[in-house]
Design a protein around this motif. Structure first.
Motif, PDB file in Angstrom:
ATOM      1  N   ARG A 150      26.494  45.127  37.942  1.00 20.27           N
ATOM      2  CA  ARG A 150      27.325  46.315  38.180  1.00 20.27           C
ATOM      3  C   ARG A 150      27.768  46.369  39.644  1.00 20.27           C
ATOM      4  O   ARG A 150      28.897  46.769  39.949  1.00 20.27           O
ATOM      5  N   LEU A 151      26.887  45.949  40.553  1.00 21.35           N
ATOM      6  CA  LEU A 151      27.235  45.908  41.975  1.00 21.35           C
ATOM      7  C   LEU A 151      28.211  44.777  42.284  1.00 21.35           C
ATOM      8  O   LEU A 151      29.060  44.900  43.175  1.00 21.35           O
ATOM      9  N   LEU A 152      28.102  43.653  41.574  1.00 23.67           N
ATOM     10  CA  LEU A 152      28.967  42.501  41.821  1.00 23.67           C
ATOM     11  C   LEU A 152      30.365  42.657  41.209  1.00 23.67           C
ATOM     12  O   LEU A 152      31.341  42.116  41.731  1.00 23.67           O
ATOM     13  N   PHE A 153      30.452  43.379  40.093  1.00 23.73           N
ATOM     14  CA  PHE A 153      31.686  43.412  39.314  1.00 23.73           C
ATOM     15  C   PHE A 153      32.949  43.809  40.094  1.00 23.73           C
ATOM     16  O   PHE A 153      33.980  43.146  39.947  1.00 23.73           O
ATOM     17  N   PRO A 154      32.948  44.862  40.897  1.00 24.51           N
ATOM     18  CA  PRO A 154      34.205  45.226  41.577  1.00 24.51           C
ATOM     19  C   PRO A 154      34.775  44.093  42.440  1.00 24.51           C
ATOM     20  O   PRO A 154      35.990  43.908  42.513  1.00 24.51           O
ATOM     21  N   PHE A 155      33.901  43.316  43.066  1.00 24.81           N
ATOM     22  CA  PHE A 155      34.349  42.211  43.904  1.00 24.81           C
ATOM     23  C   PHE A 155      34.904  41.075  43.047  1.00 24.81           C
ATOM     24  O   PHE A 155      35.944  40.487  43.359  1.00 24.81           O
ATOM     25  N   ALA A 156      34.215  40.774  41.947  1.00 26.77           N
ATOM     26  CA  ALA A 156      34.675  39.728  41.035  1.00 26.77           C
ATOM     27  C   ALA A 156      36.000  40.132  40.392  1.00 26.77           C
ATOM     28  O   ALA A 156      36.908  39.299  40.241  1.00 26.77           O
ATOM     29  N   ARG A 157      36.139  41.392  40.047  1.00 29.36           N
ATOM     30  CA  ARG A 157      37.379  41.906  39.442  1.00 29.36           C
ATOM     31  C   ARG A 157      38.561  41.688  40.395  1.00 29.36           C
ATOM     32  O   ARG A 157      39.647  41.282  39.981  1.00 29.36           O
ATOM     33  N   GLN A 158      38.335  41.962  41.659  1.00 33.18           N
ATOM     34  CA  GLN A 158      39.401  41.793  42.656  1.00 33.18           C
ATOM     35  C   GLN A 158      39.797  40.325  42.803  1.00 33.18           C
ATOM     36  O   GLN A 158      40.970  40.002  42.925  1.00 33.18           O
ATOM     37  N   ILE A 159      38.822  39.427  42.766  1.00 27.71           N
ATOM     38  CA  ILE A 159      39.114  37.997  42.882  1.00 27.71           C
ATOM     39  C   ILE A 159      39.945  37.519  41.694  1.00 27.71           C
ATOM     40  O   ILE A 159      40.925  36.778  41.861  1.00 27.71           O
ATOM     41  N   ILE A 160      39.599  37.967  40.491  1.00 30.51           N
ATOM     42  CA  ILE A 160      40.371  37.611  39.285  1.00 30.51           C
ATOM     43  C   ILE A 160      41.800  38.144  39.404  1.00 30.51           C
ATOM     44  O   ILE A 160      42.768  37.441  39.112  1.00 30.51           O
ATOM     45  N   ALA A 161      41.951  39.380  39.845  1.00 30.42           N
ATOM     46  CA  ALA A 161      43.286  39.983  39.985  1.00 30.42           C
ATOM     47  C   ALA A 161      44.131  39.200  40.987  1.00 30.42           C
ATOM     48  O   ALA A 161      45.309  38.925  40.740  1.00 30.42           O
ATOM     49  N   GLU A 162      43.533  38.822  42.108  1.00 33.37           N
ATOM     50  CA  GLU A 162      44.277  38.070  43.121  1.00 33.37           C
ATOM     51  C   GLU A 162      44.615  36.660  42.642  1.00 33.37           C
ATOM     52  O   GLU A 162      45.704  36.153  42.918  1.00 33.37           O
ATOM     53  N   ALA A 163      43.698  36.023  41.924  1.00 35.68           N
ATOM     54  CA  ALA A 163      43.972  34.663  41.427  1.00 35.68           C
ATOM     55  C   ALA A 163      45.131  34.671  40.440  1.00 35.68           C
ATOM     56  O   ALA A 163      46.015  33.802  40.515  1.00 35.68           O
ATOM     57  N   THR A 164      45.167  35.640  39.530  1.00 29.30           N
ATOM     58  CA  THR A 164      46.266  35.680  38.559  1.00 29.30           C
ATOM     59  C   THR A 164      47.578  36.057  39.238  1.00 29.30           C
ATOM     60  O   THR A 164      48.624  35.483  38.923  1.00 29.30           O
ATOM     61  N   ARG A 165      47.512  36.966  40.198  1.00 32.12           N
ATOM     62  CA  ARG A 165      48.730  37.331  40.937  1.00 32.12           C
ATOM     63  C   ARG A 165      49.249  36.148  41.742  1.00 32.12           C
ATOM     64  O   ARG A 165      50.451  35.849  41.758  1.00 32.12           O
TER      65      ARG A 165
END
Length: 165
Positions: free
Chosen positions: A115-130
């Motif tokens: 739960r603590l890691l997820f927001p950071f991982a979510r941002q990395i996925i969003a930036e990679a797809t963008r």
């Protein structure tokens, strides 16, 4: 009565002892983005692509109080038979956990740490797809407690099946 300060992430458990969950490090262990059909896969479409998302959590002890927790997120976007993109991220964190009863360790490792890691991982996925030329993929929040309960139920069902066999 003196006002005692607690370290960040520290609480007291039921018997008055200090309990703490601290993030010592966060890191990208593996990141892969593929867009096999580019540049054709970048053209506009009338319908949204289908997106399959998988989530997995692993935890490994590094010492008596330190644990390496890995959150693996994969997302594959397809339109008809074509793969538009495939992204995989293994995002890790090193956590120090002390002062908690043993029965709380698995929920801490498989619910609270991811739960603590997820927001950071979510941002990395969003930036990679963008950065791959697509709209950013903003993953919905994940219910790690439900995932943990489902894994416990699956493990119990497998154990029961083995005992019957």
């Amino acid at each position: 009565m003196a006002n005692e300060e607690k370290p960040a992430g520290a609480t007291t458990n039921g018997d008055g002892a200090k309990a703490a969950l601290n993030v010592l490090a966060q890191y990208v262990k593996d990141l892969s983005f593929e867009s096999p059909g580019a540049p054709n896969s970048l053209r506009g479409r009338d319908k949204a692509p289908g997106i399959a998302i998988n989530v997995n959590v692993n935890a490994n002890p590094m010492s008596e109080k330190e644990f390496d927790v890995n959150l693996t997120l994969t997302a594959k976007a397809s339109f008809e038979k074509d793969v538009l993109f495939n992204v995989e991220l293994v995002y890790g964190g090193v956590f120090r956990i002390e002062g908690f009863p043993q029965e709380h360790m698995l929920p801490l490792l498989f619910i609270e740490c991811p739960r603590l890691l997820f927001p950071f991982a979510r941002q990395i996925i969003a930036e990679a797809t963008r950065n791959g030329g697509f709209p950013p993929l903003m993953l919905d929040p994940i219910d790690f407690a439900q995932m943990f309960q489902q894994k416990l139920a699956d493990d119990q069902a497998k154990a029961a099946k083995v005992q019957v066999s």
